[in-house]
Design an enzyme around this catalytic site. Structure first.
Site, PDB file in Angstrom:
ATOM      1  N   ILE A 237      -0.782  -1.502  -4.795  1.00  0.00           N
ATOM      2  CA  ILE A 237      -1.966  -0.282  -4.528  1.00  0.00           C
ATOM      3  C   ILE A 237      -1.797   0.908  -4.543  1.00  0.00           C
ATOM      4  CG2 ILE A 237      -4.307   0.309  -3.821  1.00  0.00           C
ATOM      5  CD1 ILE A 237      -3.712  -2.965  -2.818  1.00  0.00           C
TER       6      ILE A 237
ATOM      7  N   PHE B 143       0.613  -0.714  -0.088  1.00  0.00           N
ATOM      8  CA  PHE B 143      -0.088  -0.069   0.223  1.00  0.00           C
ATOM      9  C   PHE B 143       0.998   1.336   0.431  1.00  0.00           C
ATOM     10  CE2 PHE B 143      -3.384  -3.074   1.136  1.00  0.00           C
ATOM     11  CZ  PHE B 143      -4.363  -2.396   0.952  1.00  0.00           C
ATOM     12  N   ASP B 144       0.793   2.253  -0.588  1.00  0.00           N
ATOM     13  CA  ASP B 144       0.740   3.115  -0.971  1.00  0.00           C
ATOM     14  C   ASP B 144       0.403   4.236  -0.116  1.00  0.00           C
ATOM     15  OD1 ASP B 144       2.170   6.000  -1.188  1.00  0.00           O
ATOM     16  OD2 ASP B 144       0.171   6.562  -2.419  1.00  0.00           O
ATOM     17  N   LEU B 145       0.721   5.301   0.966  1.00  0.00           N
ATOM     18  CA  LEU B 145       0.766   6.051   2.297  1.00  0.00           C
ATOM     19  C   LEU B 145      -0.362   6.498   2.306  1.00  0.00           C
ATOM     20  CD1 LEU B 145       0.080   6.012   4.862  1.00  0.00           C
ATOM     21  CD2 LEU B 145       2.021   7.707   4.947  1.00  0.00           C
ATOM     22  N   ASP B 146       0.163   8.521   1.357  1.00  0.00           N
ATOM     23  CA  ASP B 146      -0.787   9.122   0.880  1.00  0.00           C
ATOM     24  C   ASP B 146      -1.539   9.168  -0.429  1.00  0.00           C
ATOM     25  OD1 ASP B 146       0.823  11.066   2.826  1.00  0.00           O
ATOM     26  OD2 ASP B 146       2.350  11.205   1.734  1.00  0.00           O
TER      27      ASP B 146
END
Length: 216
Positions: A166, A9-12
């Protein structure tokens, strides 16, 4: 569950909406150079890509100037901007459901690891993730491709066909391609359909419900 077992997973723009914090800190950094931005909405282009690259691309800074701008950005971000952020509705229940379904969740962000860890802890999301991969404050691993490669290496993941990245920006998609893993673009963040299509995302979802329906 589909064929994937490892979710990066990406964060921002994927787990959280960091707009107030990031744009406010970019404006703070630009002030140092005598550039005064009144409409912070014009700075949303900084959400996602590496900061150094964005200062160079959008304001024509030299690499040296961009690095100085990053230092000014972090002056505010480390104590204020970090918390000017909120988790997208539905993300925490989704993470819980994914972990219970047997997925291994890994954070893969261009944001410095130290800040990413603090954000996950602040929003009580750290327990869902097996590993946090991010950049370092000295600029090491500030490209998404290198972050993903680091995550795969540190987690001893060799079955690339079972990995899905993602994220909400083209950098997530292109970084996935660099590492021969599948990618999924989300449209509720800061990248639009055209951006994801141009980057050739393998899958695209409009919202968190569609993301859940795809994964569960």
């Amino acid at each position: 569950m589909n064929q994937f077992r490892y979710l990066l997973f990406d964060l921002d723009g994927t787990l959280t909406d960091p707009k107030p914090g990031i744009t406010g800190c970019v404006a703070y950094a630009l002030d140092f150079f005598g550039i005064h931005v009144k409409n912070l909405d014009t700075l949303t282009c900084f959400i996602g890509p590496p900061l150094v690259d964005s200062f160079m691309e959008y304001y024509g800074f030299s690499k040296e100037q961009a690095q100085t701008a990053c230092e000014k950005y972090r002056e505010r971000f480390s104590s204020v901007g970090l918390y000017e952020n909120h988790v997208y509705n539905g993300i925490i229940p989704l993470l819980k459901e994914l972990k219970e379904a047997g997925y291994t969740l890994i954070l893969a962000t261009s944001k410095p690891h130290i800040y990413a860890k603090q954000i996950l802890e602040y929003f009580h999301m750290e327990s869902y993730f097996s590993f946090i991969a991010g950049s370092e404050l000295d600029g090491t691993r500030n490209q998404k491709g290198s972050v993903i490669a680091y995550a795969l290496k540190m987690c001893n993941i060799t079955e690339h066909s079972k990995v899905l990245m993602i994220g909400d920006r083209k950098h997530d998609i292109l970084g996935a391609k660099e590492n021969q893993i599948a990618s999924l673009g989300v449209l509720y963040g800061y990248g639009d359909l055209a951006e994801h299509q141009a980057a050739k995302a393998d899958y695209i979802v409009k919202n968190i419900q569609e993301l859940r329906d795809f994964l569960i």
